[in-house]
Scaffold this motif. Structure first.
Motif, mmCIF file in Angstrom:
data_model
loop_
_atom_site.group_PDB
_atom_site.id
_atom_site.type_symbol
_atom_site.label_atom_id
_atom_site.label_comp_id
_atom_site.label_asym_id
_atom_site.label_seq_id
_atom_site.Cartn_x
_atom_site.Cartn_y
_atom_site.Cartn_z
ATOM 1 N N UNK A 12 0.824 -1.214 0.000
ATOM 2 C CA UNK A 12 0.000 0.000 0.000
ATOM 3 C C UNK A 12 0.851 1.254 0.000
ATOM 4 N N UNK A 13 2.136 1.126 0.383
ATOM 5 C CA UNK A 13 2.992 2.304 0.429
ATOM 6 C C UNK A 13 3.756 2.524 -0.862
ATOM 7 N N UNK A 14 3.521 1.680 -1.883
ATOM 8 C CA UNK A 14 4.181 1.885 -3.156
ATOM 9 C C UNK A 14 3.662 3.144 -3.817
ATOM 10 N N UNK A 15 4.550 4.123 -4.121
ATOM 11 C CA UNK A 15 4.063 5.355 -4.736
ATOM 12 C C UNK A 15 3.443 5.076 -6.098
ATOM 13 N N UNK A 16 2.285 5.653 -6.358
ATOM 14 C CA UNK A 16 1.639 5.508 -7.656
ATOM 15 C C UNK A 16 2.171 6.562 -8.610
ATOM 16 N N UNK A 17 2.060 6.293 -9.907
ATOM 17 C CA UNK A 17 2.444 7.323 -10.870
ATOM 18 C C UNK A 17 1.612 8.579 -10.649
ATOM 19 N N UNK A 49 15.272 -2.917 -13.508
ATOM 20 C CA UNK A 49 14.528 -3.119 -12.275
ATOM 21 C C UNK A 49 15.468 -2.865 -11.098
ATOM 22 N N UNK A 50 14.980 -2.938 -9.875
ATOM 23 C CA UNK A 50 15.857 -2.733 -8.718
ATOM 24 C C UNK A 50 16.815 -3.917 -8.540
ATOM 25 N N UNK A 51 18.071 -3.691 -8.770
ATOM 26 C CA UNK A 51 19.080 -4.736 -8.603
ATOM 27 C C UNK A 51 19.374 -4.942 -7.115
ATOM 28 N N UNK A 52 20.363 -5.781 -6.831
ATOM 29 C CA UNK A 52 20.729 -6.104 -5.454
ATOM 30 C C UNK A 52 21.000 -4.843 -4.644
ATOM 31 N N UNK A 53 20.603 -4.856 -3.385
ATOM 32 C CA UNK A 53 20.845 -3.733 -2.481
ATOM 33 C C UNK A 53 22.197 -3.936 -1.803
ATOM 34 N N UNK A 54 23.138 -3.042 -2.095
ATOM 35 C CA UNK A 54 24.426 -3.108 -1.416
ATOM 36 C C UNK A 54 24.252 -2.698 0.038
ATOM 37 N N UNK A 57 10.438 -8.238 -7.183
ATOM 38 C CA UNK A 57 9.397 -9.065 -7.758
ATOM 39 C C UNK A 57 8.040 -8.399 -7.832
ATOM 40 N N UNK A 58 7.990 -7.117 -7.461
ATOM 41 C CA UNK A 58 6.747 -6.346 -7.497
ATOM 42 C C UNK A 58 6.631 -5.672 -8.863
ATOM 43 N N UNK A 59 5.529 -5.917 -9.569
ATOM 44 C CA UNK A 59 5.392 -5.389 -10.926
ATOM 45 C C UNK A 59 5.262 -3.872 -10.964
ATOM 46 N N UNK A 60 5.047 -3.209 -9.833
ATOM 47 C CA UNK A 60 5.069 -1.749 -9.838
ATOM 48 C C UNK A 60 6.431 -1.206 -10.260
ATOM 49 N N UNK A 61 7.485 -1.967 -9.961
ATOM 50 C CA UNK A 61 8.835 -1.488 -10.265
ATOM 51 C C UNK A 61 9.592 -2.431 -11.198
ATOM 52 N N UNK A 62 8.883 -3.299 -11.890
ATOM 53 C CA UNK A 62 9.580 -4.256 -12.760
ATOM 54 C C UNK A 62 9.818 -3.723 -14.162
ATOM 55 N N UNK A 63 9.344 -2.512 -14.448
ATOM 56 C CA UNK A 63 9.598 -1.881 -15.745
ATOM 57 C C UNK A 63 10.125 -0.480 -15.501
ATOM 58 N N UNK A 64 11.414 -0.366 -15.214
ATOM 59 C CA UNK A 64 12.083 0.915 -15.066
ATOM 60 C C UNK A 64 12.792 1.249 -16.381
ATOM 61 N N UNK A 65 13.186 2.504 -16.577
ATOM 62 C CA UNK A 65 13.890 2.841 -17.819
ATOM 63 C C UNK A 65 15.185 2.053 -18.020
ATOM 64 N N UNK A 124 13.025 5.273 -0.356
ATOM 65 C CA UNK A 124 13.588 4.509 -1.469
ATOM 66 C C UNK A 124 12.542 4.324 -2.566
ATOM 67 N N UNK A 125 11.343 3.938 -2.181
ATOM 68 C CA UNK A 125 10.288 3.713 -3.168
ATOM 69 C C UNK A 125 9.917 5.003 -3.880
ATOM 70 N N UNK A 126 9.977 6.122 -3.184
ATOM 71 C CA UNK A 126 9.696 7.391 -3.826
ATOM 72 C C UNK A 126 10.709 7.731 -4.895
ATOM 73 N N UNK A 127 11.979 7.493 -4.621
ATOM 74 C CA UNK A 127 13.032 7.762 -5.606
ATOM 75 C C UNK A 127 12.878 6.831 -6.809
ATOM 76 N N UNK A 128 12.597 5.552 -6.553
ATOM 77 C CA UNK A 128 12.383 4.623 -7.665
ATOM 78 C C UNK A 128 11.162 5.050 -8.482
ATOM 79 N N UNK A 129 10.124 5.530 -7.801
ATOM 80 C CA UNK A 129 8.941 5.991 -8.505
ATOM 81 C C UNK A 129 9.238 7.154 -9.439
ATOM 82 N N UNK A 130 10.051 8.088 -8.988
ATOM 83 C CA UNK A 130 10.452 9.195 -9.857
ATOM 84 C C UNK A 130 11.172 8.662 -11.091
ATOM 85 N N UNK A 131 12.063 7.727 -10.880
ATOM 86 C CA UNK A 131 12.808 7.153 -12.005
ATOM 87 C C UNK A 131 11.866 6.461 -12.981
ATOM 88 N N UNK A 132 10.933 5.685 -12.448
ATOM 89 C CA UNK A 132 9.957 4.990 -13.304
ATOM 90 C C UNK A 132 9.146 5.967 -14.141
#
Length: 576
Positions: A5-10, A185-190, A218-226, A291-299
């Motif tokens: 529920x906390x995944x930022x929407x477009x 997509x989001x690769x391994x977290x260092x 594995x969440x399809x909200x972030x499985x298609x990033x640029x 983190x999810x907000x930054x990924x959302x901006x990128x998406x």
């Protein structure tokens, strides 16, 4: 996986006021970048079309139900060279194809019917069951191959598609996965390899790393990033945080206490940029949402038209940190973030090799394979050695090293000896400790030159000729311009290319980059270092060149002067 529920929407642009008027040229430029948030969602290149046609995460079902039964020849090309990556699979290079043909052959001509398999190990954390499982998979399905990467992953080679269902069953039974180990997509977290045990650590971010993986991998909200998205989260400055799309570093706020400093927009390859501070303080509990907000901006705002401009670093460079922070706060978080102080940086890089005390009075021991090359057999031996010394935990580092945690004080020397007995040096030479290499032409379809064998040869030669060398020098060897081994940030960075040899013919060689460095206090490093025009060496001449350069540094350095500092002031003639 359920969507959090906390995944930022477009951003919802329906009914929104029209954007400010732009010139026709400006409008074409902005729309032409392929940013979803500006309404430009149609596929713009073959990669975008592949992702739009079918979410890449869906390919696992086809691997398990079709390709594993029908074999390599049955694999659809868009799956093979695209979607397979979301499950850690790249076709490996066909043997015998020299580097001069890398850029001229078609993908199907370069690839073998075997795969590199990348196992994601977030934070570099492994228990002994996981270590033994990787060792077994390597020996059973990967011809005993295993490489520790500078992203805290382990890569196997010679994997067949027919074996993937069995491999996934084994890995997932012990809590490992290959999900989104590659792909857009989001690769391994260092993470810090000593998170939770380091004496100097104030706040352990492991819970945030685990929550990010649980919610979003594995969440399809972030499985298609640029493009790919790289993350580093650590209290200590012991990861290459400046080269990641997002990084969070430990910092103490004078009013709010320990938290994390947020950086965005780092990345290397052919257009390197270092991450930039947003100037905000993030409490541990808010790290996954930020983190999810930054990924959302990128998406949503990331550039999708051209692959070579599709990393977050280009958006950050165009927007600047003030606008990036404003969009993050207004559109993705709905609140302002607290201003925060910068982190305190160390005087020199931290790699954790050697024997070090933990906060609980036990010790951890860091050891170095040569240029990250190991094997299933060696990993199984490591598990036995670790268990025999009372430990149950191993960590991988972002510098192709490994650590054994929780060692009783009276067992450390025995462990150092036992590690040496299986080829892992806990008191390595400067050269073994500081040299990294990417996969190279042995397996990689993008490579132009050999890297692992050259790195091993270089280390052996320097250990023989400069055994008593008393300074730290990092050497990063890359097989192509993509900088997987972070060539621009090493004391000696080597970018593989074809060069003209003594007889006038093209041979394997390297462009040389000098004096780079990361994660150190200002004045201790030259950032991306120094390029000397036309500075190249053949692969055969490489050991002699590095030896000559090291001797010149020893002869000319002033008291306490690092190699990178010397490079800045040295005459070009001394660097050749």
């Amino acid at each position: 996986m359920a969507v959090s529920s906390s995944t930022p929407a477009p951003p919802d642009t329906a009914g929104a006021p029209a954007p400010p008027a732009r010139s026709a040229r400006s409008a074409r430029r902005v729309r032409g970048e392929g940013q979803w948030a500006l309404g430009h969602r149609e596929p713009l290149n073959p990669n975008e079309r592949t992702k739009a046609d079918d979410d890449p995460l869906n390919v696992r079902a086809r691997i398990e139900n079709i390709y594993a039964h029908r074999g390599f020849a049955a694999i659809d090309p868009s799956d093979l060279r695209g979607r397979f990556r979301w499950w850690g699979l790249y076709t490996q290079r066909k043997a015998g194809i020299d580097g001069g043909r890398t850029a001229v052959l078609e993908p199907h001509e370069l690839e073998d019917e075997y795969f590199m398999l990348r196992i994601r190990i977030d934070g570099g954390q492994l228990d002994l069951d996981q270590l033994r499982t990787i060792a077994d998979v390597s020996r059973r399905y990967g011809r005993d191959t295993a490489d520790i990467t500078d992203r805290q992953n382990i890569q196997l080679h010679w994997v067949r598609v027919e074996d993937m269902p069995a491999i996934w069953r084994q890995l997932e039974a012990v809590g490992l996965q290959t999900t989104e180990a590659c792909g857009d997509c989001p690769r391994v977290v260092l993470g810090s390899p000593v998170a939770g045990v380091a004496e100097a650590e104030v706040l352990d971010p492991t819970s945030a790393v685990d929550e990010i993986v649980r919610r979003y991998v594995g969440n399809q909200d972030f499985s298609n990033l640029p493009r790919k998205f790289k993350t580093s989260i650590s209290w200590l400055v012991d990861t290459p945080y400046e080269t990641n799309d997002i990084a969070l570093l430990g910092v103490d706020h004078p009013e709010h206490g320990p938290g994390f400093d947020l950086w965005v927009g780092g990345g290397l390859a052919t257009n390197p940029m270092l991450a930039k501070r947003l100037g905000v303080w993030v409490p541990l509990a808010e790290v996954p949402d930020i983190w999810a907000g930054v990924v959302g901006i990128f998406r949503d705002y990331g550039y999708r038209r051209l692959r070579n401009r599709a990393r977050l670093k280009f958006l950050v460079a165009d927007w600047g940190v003030e606008r990036f922070r404003e969009v993050l706060e207004r559109e993705y978080l709905g609140r302002r973030l607290l201003d925060g102080p910068p982190p305190v940086l160390p005087e020199k890089p931290i790699d954790h090799v050697g024997v070090h005390r933990q906060r609980d009075g036990r010790y951890y021991v860091g050891a170095a394979p040569v240029v990250g090359r190991t094997s299933g057999t060696q990993l199984a031996q490591l598990a036995d050695v670790v268990a025999a010394h009372g430990s149950g935990r191993v960590r991988l580092t972002p510098y192709q090293k490994l650590l054994v945690l929780d060692v009783p004080a009276d067992r450390t020397e025995s462990l150092v000896t036992a590690l040496g007995g299986i080829g892992l040096a806990a008191r390595p030479s400067t050269w073994r400790r500081g040299t990294m290499a990417c996969t190279g032409i042995e397996y990689c379809k993008l490579a132009i030159v050999e890297t692992k064998a050259r790195g091993q040869e270089l280390v052996e030669r320097l250990e023989e000729r400069l055994r008593e060398f008393d300074a730290d020098i990092s050497i990063h060897i890359n097989g192509c311009p993509n900088a997987c081994a972070r060539t621009q940030t090493a004391d000696i960075g080597l970018k593989g290319q074809l060069v003209v040899g003594p007889d006038g013919r093209q041979v394997e060689g390297f462009q040389v980059h000098l004096g780079g460095g990361l994660g150190m206090a200002q004045g201790q490093t030259a950032g991306f270092g120094r390029k000397v025009r036309g500075l190249k060496t053949t692969a055969e001449e490489l050991p002699g060149y590095v030896e000559r350069l090291a001797r010149r540094y020893l002869a000319a350095r002033s008291t306490g002067e690092s190699f990178a500092q010397w490079v800045v002031r040295a005459d070009e003639a001394e660097l050749r």
